[in-house]
Write a protein that holds these residues in place. Structure first.
Motif, mmCIF file in Angstrom:
data_model
loop_
_atom_site.group_PDB
_atom_site.id
_atom_site.type_symbol
_atom_site.label_atom_id
_atom_site.label_comp_id
_atom_site.label_asym_id
_atom_site.label_seq_id
_atom_site.Cartn_x
_atom_site.Cartn_y
_atom_site.Cartn_z
ATOM 1 N N GLU A 25 -3.552 3.649 -6.471
ATOM 2 C CA GLU A 25 -2.489 2.878 -5.815
ATOM 3 C C GLU A 25 -1.154 3.083 -6.534
ATOM 4 O O GLU A 25 -0.115 3.258 -5.896
ATOM 5 C CB GLU A 25 -2.843 1.395 -5.784
ATOM 6 N N ARG A 29 2.296 4.614 -4.918
ATOM 7 C CA ARG A 29 3.563 3.874 -4.954
ATOM 8 C C ARG A 29 4.671 4.689 -5.629
ATOM 9 O O ARG A 29 5.811 4.711 -5.156
ATOM 10 C CB ARG A 29 3.392 2.555 -5.687
ATOM 11 N N ASP A 41 10.806 -1.480 1.843
ATOM 12 C CA ASP A 41 9.612 -2.068 1.233
ATOM 13 C C ASP A 41 8.462 -2.195 2.223
ATOM 14 O O ASP A 41 7.302 -1.954 1.871
ATOM 15 C CB ASP A 41 9.934 -3.431 0.630
ATOM 16 N N GLU A 42 8.750 -2.581 3.442
ATOM 17 C CA GLU A 42 7.693 -2.749 4.448
ATOM 18 C C GLU A 42 6.994 -1.412 4.740
ATOM 19 O O GLU A 42 5.759 -1.345 4.813
ATOM 20 C CB GLU A 42 8.272 -3.325 5.743
ATOM 21 N N GLU A 45 4.739 -0.506 1.804
ATOM 22 C CA GLU A 45 3.504 -1.300 1.805
ATOM 23 C C GLU A 45 2.532 -0.819 2.879
ATOM 24 O O GLU A 45 1.323 -0.726 2.623
ATOM 25 C CB GLU A 45 3.808 -2.789 1.984
ATOM 26 N N ALA A 49 -1.123 0.854 1.956
ATOM 27 C CA ALA A 49 -2.344 0.277 2.541
ATOM 28 C C ALA A 49 -3.117 1.318 3.343
ATOM 29 O O ALA A 49 -4.345 1.399 3.247
ATOM 30 C CB ALA A 49 -1.988 -0.927 3.411
#
Length: 188
Positions: A25, A29, A41-42, A45, A49
């Motif tokens: 992860e 990132r 940011d959205e 994420e 995921a």
């Protein structure tokens, strides 16, 4: 990604980074935060995921086998530079190397490293992923900076499959690769 979720065999070569299905992860990132133009940011994420969800196939399907006459279920070859490039910093890279060693110990995952000492080799022009569907259709996927292509025509898939076979012959075998990954992890 829909095709990837149902495959019975998947092999891939990556030149400069750890393949997505093997990334931690933190590594994901770090890559997404380096994206340019910057991602919001959205989006980061959602992509993190999605990448982590895709990785479940490695453990959820331990009987997936290599098609294309290669053996195991999931086969990954990547350039040594991916181990040595400090994506996210030393601690993150040590964690990434440990994850590679853990996954490589699975009976259905084969991890091989293309050493920098190999020089020019069959995969130097870029990454490729080979996929085999449950009905034994073969596909090849190539990804670039601004576009990606999924090949279904047998001539192109055959050429890329042959190239991947040469890449595997030129790379370190799984045991040699594990030793190199351990060595690099200890250096981080």
């Amino acid at each position: 990604m829909d095709l990837e979720a149902a495959v019975i065999a998947l092999q891939g070569y990556e030149t400069l980074r750890i393949p997505g299905l093997l990334q931690t992860e933190a590594y994901v990132r770090a890559l997404l935060n380096a994206h340019h133009p910057p991602l919001d940011d959205e989006t980061i994420e959602l992509r993190v995921a999605a990448r982590l969800e895709r990785q479940h196939m490695l453990t959820a399907r331990p009987t997936t086998y290599f098609g294309f006459g290669f053996g195991f279920g999931f086969g990954f070859v990547f350039g040594e530079i991916a181990l040595r490039c400090p994506v996210g910093g030393p601690e993150m890279m040590r964690e990434q190397c440990e994850r590679l060693l853990e996954l490589g110990a699975s009976r259905n995952v084969d991890i091989e490293v293309m050493p920098t000492s190999q020089g020019a080799h069959a995969g130097i022009n870029g990454p490729t992923v080979l996929l085999e569907s449950p009905d034994h259709q073969h596909y090849a996927y190539e990804e670039g900076q601004s576009m990606s292509v999924l090949h279904a025509d047998s001539e192109t898939v055959s050429k890329l499959t042959q190239r991947f076979g040469v890449i595997r012959m030129q790379a370190l075998n799984a045991e040699e690769s594990a030793r190199l990954i351990r060595e690099v992890a200890d250096q981080w």
